[in-house]
Write a protein that holds these residues in place. Structure first.
Motif, short mmCIF file in Angstrom:
data_model
loop_
_atom_site.label_atom_id
_atom_site.label_comp_id
_atom_site.label_asym_id
_atom_site.label_seq_id
_atom_site.Cartn_x
_atom_site.Cartn_y
_atom_site.Cartn_z
N LYS A 52 63.61 25.86 50.46
CA LYS A 52 64.72 25.08 50.72
C LYS A 52 64.87 25.12 52.40
O LYS A 52 64.75 26.02 53.05
N ASN A 53 65.05 23.91 53.05
CA ASN A 53 65.12 23.84 54.31
C ASN A 53 63.98 24.25 55.20
O ASN A 53 64.17 25.11 56.05
N ARG A 54 62.72 24.00 54.47
CA ARG A 54 61.64 24.51 55.15
C ARG A 54 61.33 26.06 55.00
O ARG A 54 60.58 26.53 55.49
N CYS A 55 62.21 26.77 54.37
CA CYS A 55 62.08 27.98 53.93
C CYS A 55 61.95 28.51 52.59
O CYS A 55 62.48 27.78 51.66
N TYR A 56 60.88 29.38 52.36
CA TYR A 56 60.66 29.99 51.21
C TYR A 56 61.60 31.05 50.70
O TYR A 56 61.47 32.14 51.33
#
Length: 324
Positions: free
Chosen positions: A268-272
């Protein structure tokens, strides 16, 4: 203050709290009751309790608190992620001499900071040695890490010490997690599941070490390696360093055995981010890993306390070692 007799004959009592649980006093024993059924789940004499840890949702009665005060039993209440929400200890809060020594310690005195970093790098070297198939690059870097450990004894400024720690960390993460899909250690950014898992494990470890430090009355904000910073518990940042290897080893094992999986995370939003349904599993695994060393951590903290109070030499600094 706790003695060897306390360690041998008293236990750190940990309650993994759930809803409908109540801690109370029954016939002068510490008891855990199921409030729905009214049945006593477990009980233990107060004389055998060294410290009471309550994790999650549990009701505590005022007579129980009074009884804990009488026997000098600290009470630590934490949430599911082991974040401290309440700490009570009449003995620890009175240790003003310790806090006075903390703030009187000269900034240029780095022997404790050097001891912490030396212990951390030594444990990183130990984990690298345990890798069965060692490529030539790892063998060469391991020799470098071991030489950096020796250089710490001759380090007399903070920047040089931080540089040695940084070099060792880069080598360690590069090789220890080489078989997994990731690039480098990136705290709080969460660019991959490994980094996110480290953030979770280190946070749980941080909270547990804070509890241990508070048992002896330390001011968690005054460190010796990490400098003073608004709202940062610098001392806890210091004391976590020798024990990070517990989390690192558990992460590698858990991903190898399939206990942890990339499927436990959502991008999500380039975060795991860890999925909600997997939160309990990760917390339980890390908690069990830390509890395997609960006595060793306590004894280390007691030795650190004595070292600090008596201003012992660098050669007498405590050392934490991983189990074989």
């Amino acid at each position: 203050m706790f003695t060897n007799k306390d360690i041998e004959h008293r236990s750190i009592f940990v309650i993994n709290g759930l809803e409908h649980r109540k801690l109370k006093m029954v016939n002068f024993n510490l008891a855990l009751e199921d409030t729905e059924t009214g049945k006593i789940i477990t009980k233990i004499p107060f004389q055998k309790v060294l410290c009471l840890f309550v994790i999650g949702h549990t009701t505590i009665t005022s007579p129980l608190i009074a009884r804990c005060n009488r026997f000098g039993i600290p009470i630590v209440v934490m949430n599911a992620n082991l974040r401290v929400v309440f700490f009570h200890s009449t003995t620890a809060e009175a240790n003003y001499l310790l806090r006075e020594k903390q703030y009187q310690m000269p900034k240029e005195d780095l022997h404790i900071a050097c001891g912490l970093v030396k212990n951390k790098i030594s444990n990183q070297c130990e984990l690298l040695k345990r890798i069965r198939a060692k490529p030539d690059a790892l063998k060469k870097d391991l020799i470098k890490c071991q030489s950096w450990v020796e250089m710490i004894d001759f380090t007399d400024d903070l920047d040089s010490l931080m540089a040695l720690e940084g070099r060792a960390a880069k080598v360690f993460f590069k090789h220890y997690f080489a078989k997994f899909t990731w690039q480098k250690r990136a705290p709080r950014i969460k660019p991959d599941p490994i980094n996110t898992t480290m953030d979770i494990g280190y946070t749980i470890l941080f909270n547990y070490i804070e509890c241990m430090a508070r048992l002896f009355g330390f001011d968690p904000y005054k460190g010796v390696y990490h400098q003073l910073w608004f709202k940062r518990k610098s001392l806890i940042c210091d004391l976590v360093e020798p024990f990070r290897c517990i989390i690192d080893e558990q992460i590698r094992k858990s991903f190898n055995y399939g206990t942890f999986s990339n499927d436990d995370f959502a991008l999500k939003n380039r975060c795991y981010l860890l999925k909600k349904e997997a939160t309990a599993k990760y917390s339980e695994v890390f908690f069990k890993a830390i509890m395997q060393y609960k006595n060793e951590i306590f004894l280390y903290m007691r030795a650190y306390y004595r070292h600090f109070m008596r201003r012992k030499t660098a050669k007498e600094f405590p050392c934490f070692q991983l189990k074989k």
